[in-house]
Design an enzyme around this catalytic site. Sequence first.
Site, PDB file in Angstrom:
ATOM      1  N   GLU A  67       0.885  -1.176   0.000  1.00  0.00           N
ATOM      2  CA  GLU A  67       0.000   0.000   0.000  1.00  0.00           C
ATOM      3  C   GLU A  67       0.913   1.213   0.000  1.00  0.00           C
ATOM      4  OE1 GLU A  67      -1.320   3.099   0.827  1.00  0.00           O
ATOM      5  OE2 GLU A  67      -2.417   2.571   2.659  1.00  0.00           O
ATOM      6  N   CYS A  88      -2.976   8.642   3.168  1.00  0.00           N
ATOM      7  CA  CYS A  88      -2.907   8.257   1.752  1.00  0.00           C
ATOM      8  C   CYS A  88      -4.219   8.491   1.017  1.00  0.00           C
ATOM      9  CB  CYS A  88      -2.528   6.784   1.632  1.00  0.00           C
ATOM     10  SG  CYS A  88      -0.959   6.357   2.416  1.00  0.00           S
TER      11      CYS A  88
END
Length: 474
Positions: free
Chosen positions: A246, A280
């Site tokens: 990720e 994010c």
Amino acid sequence: MHDKLLIEGKLVAGKGEALAVFNPATGEQIAAIAQADLHQVDAAVLAAESAFAHWGQTTPKTRATLLLQIADAIEENAEAFARLESLNCGKPYHAALNDEVPAVADVFRFFAGAARCLSGSAAGEYLEGHTSMIRRDPVGVVASIAPWNYPLMMASWKLAPALAAGNCVVLKPAEQTPLTTFYLAHLLAEILPAGVVNIVFGRGADIGDALTGHEKVNMVSLTGSIATGAHILSHTASSVKRTHMELGGKAPVIVFDDADIDQVVDGIRSFGFYNAGQDCTAACRLYVQRAVYDKVVEALGNAVATLKMGDPHDETTELGPLITEQQLERVVGFVERAKALPHITVVTGGERVKGQGFYFQPTVLAGAKQEDEIVQKEVFGPVISITPFDDEAQVIGWANASHYGLASSVWTRDIGRAHRLAACLQYGCTWVNTHFMLVSEMPHGGQKLSGYGKDMSMYGLEDYTIVRHIMIRH
């Protein structure tokens, strides 16, 4: 203050160089903690390998029972975790206590249940005289690397599914933010069999590389930057390890002229600036249809200007500092380069906050163009850009013209339009008339340079398993 590694069920001091740990809200050093040495990294991996021989054969019920005990322990120690997360990250204490710690406990509870519900394909006779069945078995030893923006939450996202599936883990927190992970270590030492979870500490360049490149590690799970992900992929390529990545994002937020503008403004005020924008999935790249562009710019600027920065222990504080001086300088650089462009207007913010701590004003930059750096690259700070658009085709093209593919949102009252855009956007998640909402039952993960693999949900559990075919002749 807990500062010990966890290796083979024992809490031990690191034998390597001492690393300074800081409070971002004041800039002051709060601890100097010894990192692991290479022998301790090796010992942690070998302990996990040894423990896997038994742990990988335990029943889902056994694993679920222990995961529930971990969830209970986290809830019982919620205030301690929140204090440490606030101290080490600069987060508002009330946000850590009320938002993040409950979510951490919930992840362990979800995967406790999921461990007992993992399903496979139906068995059958696909060849005469032979019966086939599918198994989902654990991968083995997982090296997990957690980031500094949500240290405890990201540790839970990595530990819970891996343990639920029957894997053993060696976890390394970010060198900037180890405190809640060390606190978790002393709880895990009392709950789990020795070696099932091991925790080491140190810089990525030496301890991280030693861990991820270890020959006994079967899988590497990272939440971090694209650069770190690319390095790990290169570093582990020769051993062909399974990887789970990720790697950040640059979320497009598409606001159509029929959207509820008050809802948009309230949402972006929260979803663009939570955790000082160090997220994010932050709602940071706004595209606003031209008919309502001026209205949104003005309203959002006014709303963002009211965000309160300050003492993390003040219950009215909404915005904390950036994690380090280096991160602050990075954000300053992005904003200064954007301000130098003649077409960009600083609606609010745009400056470093004078005084102690690593604070940057919540910032709205209007008039940004698609090709601008501020639109294309992840800032990871309290900064949003706003770009006007004309129609669906244009905004879909702009939204997808990005190296990132983690999260996105669409704001409209037209349900048909919402479905059309959701089908076209190249992002792991698309929210409609909201942003930043995560639940343990639904997957989180990206595509393109944002990585691959899923956190949370049954998909997250499956990522920590190997599909095997068993055929029996009869």
